[in-house]
Design a protein around this motif. Structure first.
Motif, PDB file in Angstrom:
ATOM      1  N   GLN A  78       0.907  -1.359  -0.023  1.00 55.46           N
ATOM      2  CA  GLN A  78      -0.030   0.068   0.079  1.00 55.46           C
ATOM      3  C   GLN A  78       0.854   1.213   0.082  1.00 55.46           C
ATOM      4  O   GLN A  78       1.855   1.315   0.863  1.00 55.46           O
ATOM      5  CB  GLN A  78      -0.949  -0.091   1.216  1.00 55.46           C
ATOM      6  N   VAL A  79       0.549   2.132  -0.944  1.00 55.58           N
ATOM      7  CA  VAL A  79       1.146   3.573  -0.804  1.00 55.58           C
ATOM      8  C   VAL A  79      -0.082   4.525  -0.847  1.00 55.58           C
ATOM      9  O   VAL A  79      -0.916   4.608  -1.319  1.00 55.58           O
ATOM     10  CB  VAL A  79       1.906   3.720  -2.244  1.00 55.58           C
ATOM     11  N   THR A  80       0.128   5.204   0.207  1.00 59.88           N
ATOM     12  CA  THR A  80      -0.724   6.346   0.473  1.00 59.88           C
ATOM     13  C   THR A  80      -0.153   7.596   0.437  1.00 59.88           C
ATOM     14  O   THR A  80       0.760   7.826   1.226  1.00 59.88           O
ATOM     15  CB  THR A  80      -1.471   6.017   1.866  1.00 59.88           C
ATOM     16  N   VAL A  81      -0.626   8.618  -0.271  1.00 59.08           N
ATOM     17  CA  VAL A  81      -0.106   9.914  -0.297  1.00 59.08           C
ATOM     18  C   VAL A  81      -1.245  11.013   0.099  1.00 59.08           C
ATOM     19  O   VAL A  81      -2.005  11.070  -0.467  1.00 59.08           O
ATOM     20  CB  VAL A  81       0.249  10.295  -1.971  1.00 59.08           C
ATOM     21  N   SER A  82      -0.797  11.558   1.277  1.00 54.92           N
ATOM     22  CA  SER A  82      -1.681  12.425   1.878  1.00 54.92           C
ATOM     23  C   SER A  82      -1.413  14.103   1.401  1.00 54.92           C
ATOM     24  O   SER A  82      -0.511  14.420   0.889  1.00 54.92           O
ATOM     25  CB  SER A  82      -1.499  12.570   3.342  1.00 54.92           C
ATOM     26  N   SER A  83      -2.560  14.671   1.254  1.00 56.52           N
ATOM     27  CA  SER A  83      -2.492  15.944   0.665  1.00 56.52           C
ATOM     28  C   SER A  83      -2.305  17.149   1.467  1.00 56.52           C
ATOM     29  O   SER A  83      -2.242  16.772   2.714  1.00 56.52           O
ATOM     30  CB  SER A  83      -3.707  16.444   0.012  1.00 56.52           C
TER      31      SER A  83
END
Length: 124
Positions: A119-124
């Motif tokens: 899982q790759v999660t990119v937060s803004s």
């Protein structure tokens, strides 16, 4: 039989970087075109990029070109995906895959072996 295990996923802020790795079992790693795909929730699996058997040539989706780099180390049976300038829309489960036949210059999803994903999660 080839087993693929991805690692390196995580949570990162927009603009940040991550490096994913994929470790392959087996003695014929350099016989395989390696690909990276990703799948976001509710969406179909999407092509990210491929690398040729010898590691000389790569092919990327337009959405990641210039930001993602695929490399491989055939001596260590590994393939990597370096990701920079990450965007929230890069959030997905990332999969590596191995294909015995065909060219690296093919974005199709037909592969012989797949990893379990990271899982790759990119937060803004």
């Amino acid at each position: 039989q080839v087993q693929l295990v991805e690692s390196g996923g995580g949570l990162v802020q927009a603009g940040g970087s991550l490096r994913l790795s994929c470790a392959a079992s087996g003695r014929t790693f350099d016989s395989y075109v390696m690909g990276w795909f990703r799948q976001a929730p509710g969406q179909e699996r999407e092509f990210v990029g491929t690398i040729s058997r010898g590691g000389i040539s790569t092919y990327y989706a337009d959405s990641v070109k210039g930001r993602f780099t695929i490399s491989r180390d055939n001596a260590k049976n590994t393939v990597s995906l370096q990701m920079i300038s990450l965007k929230p829309e890069d959030t997905a489960v990332y999969y590596c895959a191995a294909r015995m036949r065909g060219s690296y210059y093919d974005s199709g999803p037909i592969y012989d072996y797949w990893g379990q994903g990271t899982q790759v999660t990119v937060s803004s």
